[in-house]
Scaffold this motif. Structure first.
Motif, PDB file in Angstrom:
ATOM      1  N   VAL A   1       7.712  -6.992  -5.926  1.00 15.21           N
ATOM      2  CA  VAL A   1       6.920  -7.146  -4.692  1.00 15.21           C
ATOM      3  C   VAL A   1       5.615  -7.891  -5.001  1.00 15.21           C
ATOM      4  O   VAL A   1       5.235  -8.826  -4.293  1.00 15.21           O
ATOM      5  CB  VAL A   1       6.643  -5.759  -4.048  1.00 15.21           C
ATOM      6  CG1 VAL A   1       5.643  -5.874  -2.910  1.00 15.21           C
ATOM      7  CG2 VAL A   1       7.951  -5.135  -3.560  1.00 15.21           C
TER       8      VAL A   1
ATOM      9  N   MET B   1      10.480 -12.209  -2.115  1.00 17.15           N
ATOM     10  CA  MET B   1      10.321 -10.756  -2.215  1.00 17.15           C
ATOM     11  C   MET B   1      11.557 -10.026  -1.679  1.00 17.15           C
ATOM     12  O   MET B   1      12.134  -9.167  -2.347  1.00 17.15           O
ATOM     13  CB  MET B   1       9.084 -10.326  -1.414  1.00 17.15           C
ATOM     14  CG  MET B   1       8.697  -8.904  -1.692  1.00 17.15           C
ATOM     15  SD  MET B   1       8.204  -7.931  -0.291  1.00 17.15           S
ATOM     16  CE  MET B   1       7.030  -8.874   0.547  1.00 17.15           C
TER      17      MET B   1
ATOM     18  N   GLY C   1       5.307  -2.233   6.427  1.00 21.24           N
ATOM     19  CA  GLY C   1       4.103  -2.386   5.603  1.00 21.24           C
ATOM     20  C   GLY C   1       3.474  -3.760   5.744  1.00 21.24           C
ATOM     21  O   GLY C   1       2.272  -3.924   5.581  1.00 21.24           O
TER      22      GLY C   1
ATOM     23  N   ASN D   1      -0.526  -3.779   9.615  1.00 20.68           N
ATOM     24  CA  ASN D   1      -1.950  -4.107   9.538  1.00 20.68           C
ATOM     25  C   ASN D   1      -2.221  -5.536   9.979  1.00 20.68           C
ATOM     26  O   ASN D   1      -3.227  -5.834  10.616  1.00 20.68           O
ATOM     27  CB  ASN D   1      -2.440  -3.987   8.085  1.00 20.68           C
ATOM     28  CG  ASN D   1      -2.733  -2.569   7.691  1.00 20.68           C
ATOM     29  OD1 ASN D   1      -3.385  -1.847   8.429  1.00 20.68           O
ATOM     30  ND2 ASN D   1      -2.227  -2.161   6.542  1.00 20.68           N
ATOM     31  N   THR D   2      -1.309  -6.430   9.586  1.00 23.59           N
ATOM     32  CA  THR D   2      -1.557  -7.859   9.796  1.00 23.59           C
ATOM     33  C   THR D   2      -1.783  -8.168  11.274  1.00 23.59           C
ATOM     34  O   THR D   2      -2.704  -8.907  11.632  1.00 23.59           O
ATOM     35  CB  THR D   2      -0.339  -8.673   9.299  1.00 23.59           C
ATOM     36  OG1 THR D   2      -0.062  -8.276   7.957  1.00 23.59           O
ATOM     37  CG2 THR D   2      -0.584 -10.156   9.349  1.00 23.59           C
TER      38      THR D   2
ATOM     39  N   ARG E   1      -5.028   8.569  -2.855  1.00 24.45           N
ATOM     40  CA  ARG E   1      -4.551   8.621  -4.233  1.00 24.45           C
ATOM     41  C   ARG E   1      -4.130  10.055  -4.546  1.00 24.45           C
ATOM     42  O   ARG E   1      -4.665  11.000  -3.975  1.00 24.45           O
ATOM     43  CB  ARG E   1      -5.654   8.211  -5.230  1.00 24.45           C
ATOM     44  CG  ARG E   1      -6.085   6.757  -5.136  1.00 24.45           C
ATOM     45  CD  ARG E   1      -5.032   5.802  -5.680  1.00 24.45           C
ATOM     46  NE  ARG E   1      -5.495   4.429  -5.675  1.00 24.45           N
ATOM     47  CZ  ARG E   1      -5.266   3.557  -4.680  1.00 24.45           C
ATOM     48  NH1 ARG E   1      -4.595   3.928  -3.601  1.00 24.45           N
ATOM     49  NH2 ARG E   1      -5.708   2.319  -4.766  1.00 24.45           N
TER      50      ARG E   1
ATOM     51  N   PHE F   1      -8.530  -4.190   1.569  1.00 20.81           N
ATOM     52  CA  PHE F   1      -7.181  -4.270   0.994  1.00 20.81           C
ATOM     53  C   PHE F   1      -6.998  -3.249  -0.131  1.00 20.81           C
ATOM     54  O   PHE F   1      -6.124  -3.410  -0.980  1.00 20.81           O
ATOM     55  CB  PHE F   1      -6.932  -5.680   0.444  1.00 20.81           C
ATOM     56  CG  PHE F   1      -6.802  -6.740   1.520  1.00 20.81           C
ATOM     57  CD1 PHE F   1      -5.740  -6.696   2.426  1.00 20.81           C
ATOM     58  CD2 PHE F   1      -7.706  -7.786   1.619  1.00 20.81           C
ATOM     59  CE1 PHE F   1      -5.599  -7.668   3.408  1.00 20.81           C
ATOM     60  CE2 PHE F   1      -7.575  -8.762   2.609  1.00 20.81           C
ATOM     61  CZ  PHE F   1      -6.521  -8.700   3.503  1.00 20.81           C
TER      62      PHE F   1
ATOM     63  N   GLY G   1      -7.588  -1.323  -3.653  1.00 18.27           N
ATOM     64  CA  GLY G   1      -8.038  -1.853  -4.945  1.00 18.27           C
ATOM     65  C   GLY G   1      -7.256  -1.326  -6.124  1.00 18.27           C
ATOM     66  O   GLY G   1      -6.384  -0.465  -5.994  1.00 18.27           O
TER      67      GLY G   1
ATOM     68  N   LYS H   1      -4.649  -0.998  -9.147  1.00 17.62           N
ATOM     69  CA  LYS H   1      -3.239  -1.375  -9.309  1.00 17.62           C
ATOM     70  C   LYS H   1      -2.486  -1.336  -7.977  1.00 17.62           C
ATOM     71  O   LYS H   1      -1.360  -1.822  -7.895  1.00 17.62           O
ATOM     72  CB  LYS H   1      -2.565  -0.503 -10.364  1.00 17.62           C
ATOM     73  CG  LYS H   1      -2.372   0.933  -9.971  1.00 17.62           C
ATOM     74  CD  LYS H   1      -1.561   1.696 -11.002  1.00 17.62           C
ATOM     75  CE  LYS H   1      -1.642   3.177 -10.660  1.00 17.62           C
ATOM     76  NZ  LYS H   1      -0.658   4.002 -11.239  1.00 17.62           N
ATOM     77  N   HIS H   2      -3.088  -0.761  -6.937  1.00 25.32           N
ATOM     78  CA  HIS H   2      -2.439  -0.744  -5.623  1.00 25.32           C
ATOM     79  C   HIS H   2      -3.043  -1.758  -4.654  1.00 25.32           C
ATOM     80  O   HIS H   2      -2.697  -1.745  -3.467  1.00 25.32           O
ATOM     81  CB  HIS H   2      -2.514   0.664  -5.024  1.00 25.32           C
ATOM     82  CG  HIS H   2      -1.776   1.671  -5.847  1.00 25.32           C
ATOM     83  ND1 HIS H   2      -0.401   1.681  -5.942  1.00 25.32           N
ATOM     84  CD2 HIS H   2      -2.216   2.675  -6.640  1.00 25.32           C
ATOM     85  CE1 HIS H   2      -0.025   2.661  -6.748  1.00 25.32           C
ATOM     86  NE2 HIS H   2      -1.113   3.271  -7.193  1.00 25.32           N
ATOM     87  N   LEU H   3      -3.960  -2.597  -5.158  1.00 26.50           N
ATOM     88  CA  LEU H   3      -4.562  -3.629  -4.297  1.00 26.50           C
ATOM     89  C   LEU H   3      -3.452  -4.325  -3.511  1.00 26.50           C
ATOM     90  O   LEU H   3      -2.436  -4.729  -4.083  1.00 26.50           O
ATOM     91  CB  LEU H   3      -5.290  -4.648  -5.191  1.00 26.50           C
ATOM     92  CG  LEU H   3      -5.917  -5.857  -4.491  1.00 26.50           C
ATOM     93  CD1 LEU H   3      -7.058  -5.422  -3.578  1.00 26.50           C
ATOM     94  CD2 LEU H   3      -6.456  -6.852  -5.529  1.00 26.50           C
ATOM     95  N   CYS H   4      -3.648  -4.459  -2.199  1.00 26.81           N
ATOM     96  CA  CYS H   4      -2.577  -4.963  -1.320  1.00 26.81           C
ATOM     97  C   CYS H   4      -1.988  -6.286  -1.834  1.00 26.81           C
ATOM     98  O   CYS H   4      -2.700  -7.279  -1.948  1.00 26.81           O
ATOM     99  CB  CYS H   4      -3.141  -5.170   0.076  1.00 26.81           C
ATOM    100  SG  CYS H   4      -1.978  -5.994   1.166  1.00 26.81           S
TER     101      CYS H   4
ATOM    102  N   GLY I   1      -0.098  -8.191  -0.244  1.00 27.07           N
ATOM    103  CA  GLY I   1       0.068  -9.143   0.853  1.00 27.07           C
ATOM    104  C   GLY I   1      -1.231  -9.772   1.316  1.00 27.07           C
ATOM    105  O   GLY I   1      -1.264 -10.520   2.287  1.00 27.07           O
TER     106      GLY I   1
ATOM    107  N   PHE J   1      -1.408 -13.671   1.510  1.00 22.53           N
ATOM    108  CA  PHE J   1      -0.519 -14.161   2.561  1.00 22.53           C
ATOM    109  C   PHE J   1      -1.126 -13.885   3.942  1.00 22.53           C
ATOM    110  O   PHE J   1      -1.233 -14.791   4.781  1.00 22.53           O
ATOM    111  CB  PHE J   1       0.865 -13.500   2.430  1.00 22.53           C
ATOM    112  CG  PHE J   1       1.692 -13.672   3.663  1.00 22.53           C
ATOM    113  CD1 PHE J   1       2.156 -14.932   4.013  1.00 22.53           C
ATOM    114  CD2 PHE J   1       1.974 -12.593   4.499  1.00 22.53           C
ATOM    115  CE1 PHE J   1       2.889 -15.111   5.188  1.00 22.53           C
ATOM    116  CE2 PHE J   1       2.700 -12.771   5.659  1.00 22.53           C
ATOM    117  CZ  PHE J   1       3.163 -14.033   6.002  1.00 22.53           C
ATOM    118  N   ALA J   2      -1.530 -12.630   4.181  1.00 25.55           N
ATOM    119  CA  ALA J   2      -2.054 -12.260   5.505  1.00 25.55           C
ATOM    120  C   ALA J   2      -3.314 -13.081   5.820  1.00 25.55           C
ATOM    121  O   ALA J   2      -3.507 -13.527   6.960  1.00 25.55           O
ATOM    122  CB  ALA J   2      -2.368 -10.774   5.557  1.00 25.55           C
TER     123      ALA J   2
END
Ligand code: HEM
Length: 526
Positions: free
Chosen positions: A141, A262, A290, A294-295, A369, A445, A447, A449-452, A454, A457-458
């Motif tokens: 992803v 993806m 997902g 949000n987009t 988290r 977005f 932060g 290791k889980h920073l978005c 997408g 792209f968005a």
């Protein structure tokens, strides 16, 4: 003699009741009293013991965290909840530290939530949750939304949007701009992921079905019976699932050349692990949710914050004119207008700054988290111990609305707030990452290791769309006056951005601009 008989004989009714009441109270105290290690964040007790914070969350949703912080501006605290606890982190320094900590993870939430959100089999879900499947899958992803894959996604999204814009009439009256915009962006985003052969392109009613499901997604996440509590959303999800199976998975449509890397690669991995068509389609619902949830609302508010402000429109048009070049004249006499989407962060600073300010203003969600192992976070002054198996929450609303970070104009939309040079003084602003505030204070977005994945792209989808609307159209109320940004609802805890409040006037009028009537929008070849 039985114990109960002994008790009955030796104690009167009143004493027995008293003992019983004290025992219940002791048990209650034992169960519901928060015992903290002194190194943990201090407890923040609710007004109503045991359930006060839960009532606050249900009543105020995301606003609750800002209210709590205003009353008790603690860098971090522990909220007692029923017989458990939850950590809240408010200070930007601790938010930054939390993003860096490998032992704080969103994965347990993602796995638990997906299980309920999408119609996936237990077998596939069990496989998904295993490290040797999950981590490579997540890596796909992330990696498939960078480099040439990202570029292809940006071009495909904007091509879809520009094709729609090219087909608009010279003048257009729209009754509900939110629904109209939602349709445009939902179809473009889904088409980018799935390729042009997808159920949303074929059947307009699929967009309403997507949003029926998305709006009620909390019924699926929290349960216990979405089929009963949200029947329309349940039906909508079933119809999306069936349509995806038929259109994109039974026929292996996901292998089409215009499908995003993806979807193509995650589906291939699922296929290699023996997933059924139904499970692959179910996972696609999760990915679409997902990507779109949000987009689309973020993008609507971005559009509204710009077009409602004629002075800003004027400035942005000057900037946008440098981003387009006239192309060839087509056989029908129309002129191609090529939009160069490369390096917009440097070439369109105001467009980008307005986007970030929009996210600051409208993005009120939380970052969750799970503490996987005992973790110590430090803000440089003090350290806090976070105990294993405890939930942790970071509210964007707390930091995004703090006067200490953003100054007196915190409640206003100021499109120039994120410009690196202050336009009033000409002075360079001190930036930390994307924002003129301490790292961790601006987190649209998330932060670490889980920073978005997408985010690029968005962002490009939003910027490219606005360039065409800014240059190509005058957008006003039907009476020709500037549009007014509607009031926003406070979203439920499962959502990060509000919608226009019911009853708002959402009508608008789009007129092609003089000199731009016969333009055909196209992404410039890269
Ligand atoms: C303006 C639009 C968007 C906003 C505001 C947004 C926001 C977020 C936020 C706040 C997170 C949580 C990050 C964290 O926990 O630290 C997230 C995660 C995620 N986003 Fe986005 N997102 C947007 C668009 C997208 C798009 C278009 C896609 C896909 C094409 C996407 C895919 C994901 C995924 C897969 C995750 C989970 C990452 C993980 O858990 O490691 N997002 N997003």
């Amino acid at each position: 003699m039985a114990l109960s008989e002994v008790l009955r004989n030796s104690l009167d009714g009143f004493t027995l009741s008293l003992i019983l009441a004290l025992s219940v109270a002791a048990l209650f105290w034992r169960l519901f009293t928060l015992r903290l290690d002194p190194r943990e964040p201090a407890a923040l007790k609710p007004d109503v013991p045991v359930i006060g914070h839960i009532i606050g969350m249900l009543k105020e949703s995301h606003r609750y965290w800002a209210i709590l912080y205003k009353q008790n501006p603690m860098p971090a605290c522990t909220l007692p909840m029923l017989n458990g606890k939850m950590y809240i982190i408010n200070s930007p320094e601790l938010v930054s530290a939390a993003f860096k900590a490998r032992t704080l993870s969103f994965d347990p939430y993602l796995i638990k939530t997906l299980k309920h959100m999408i119609p996936i089999s237990n077998k596939a879900m069990d496989m998904f949750a295993k490290d040797d499947f999950f981590h490579p899958w997540v890596n796909i992803v992330y990696s498939k939304m960078t480099g040439t894959d990202l570029l292809k996604m940006n071009v495909n999204a904007l091509t879809d949007i520009y094709n729609n814009i090219n087909n608009l009439p010279q003048n257009m009256e729209i009754e509900d701009t939110f629904i109209w915009w939602r349709h445009l962006l939902t179809v473009a985003t889904i088409t980018t992921l799935l390729g042009r052969d997808n159920p949303w392109k074929k059947d307009r009613s699929m967009v309403a079905k997507f949003w029926e499901y998305e709006t009620s997604v909390h019924h699926f996440v929290v349960g216990p019976a979405p089929r009963v509590t949200a029947p329309a959303a349940y039906r909508a999800r079933a119809e999306m699932h069936k349509a995806l199976m038929q259109c994109n998975f039974e026929t292996r449509g996901y292998e089409a050349p215009d499908t995003s890397g993806m979807i193509k690669t995650t589906s291939k991995v699922e296929e290699e692990h023996g997933w059924s068509t139904s499970d692959k389609a179910a996972m696609a619902i999760g990915i679409l949710q997902g990507s779109v949830n949000n987009t689309v609302p973020i993008s609507y508010w971005y559009f509204m914050h710009i077009v409602s402000n004629p002075k800003l429109v004027k400035k942005l048009r000057v900037e946008a004119e440098h981003l387009v070049t006239a192309g060839q004249t087509l056989p029908n006499g129309k002129r191609e207008m090529l939009v160069d989407i490369r390096g917009l962060e440097e070439r369109a600073p105001l467009l980008v700054a307005a986007f970030r300010e929009n996210q600051r203003v409208v993005g009120v969600g939380v970052i969750n988290r799970w503490v996987l192992d005992d973790t110590v976070l430090s803000d440089g002054q003090r350290s806090y111990l976070l105990k294993k198996d405890t939930p942790l929450l970071m509210s964007s609303m707390v930091n995004h609305t703090l006067e200490a970070h953003w100054g007196e104009s915190v409640d206003e939309f100021d499109a120039e707030r994120f410009l690196r040079t202050d336009p009033r003084t000409g002075a360079e602003r001190e930036f930390h990452g994307d924002a003129p505030v301490p790292r961790g204070a601006f987190i649209p977005f998330g932060g670490g290791k889980h920073l978005c994945p997408g985010r690029s792209f968005a962002s490009a989808e939003n910027w490219g769309t606005m360039i065409a609307f800014l240059l190509g159209f005058d957008i006003t109320t039907p009476q020709g006056t500037p549009l007014v940004v509607p009031e926003r609802t406070m979203p439920l805890p499962t959502h990060g951005t509000g919608r226009p409040v019911a009853g708002s006037d959402l009508s608008s009028s789009f007129r092609r601009r003089k000199g731009w009537e016969n333009v055909v929008w196209k992404v410039a070849e890269l």
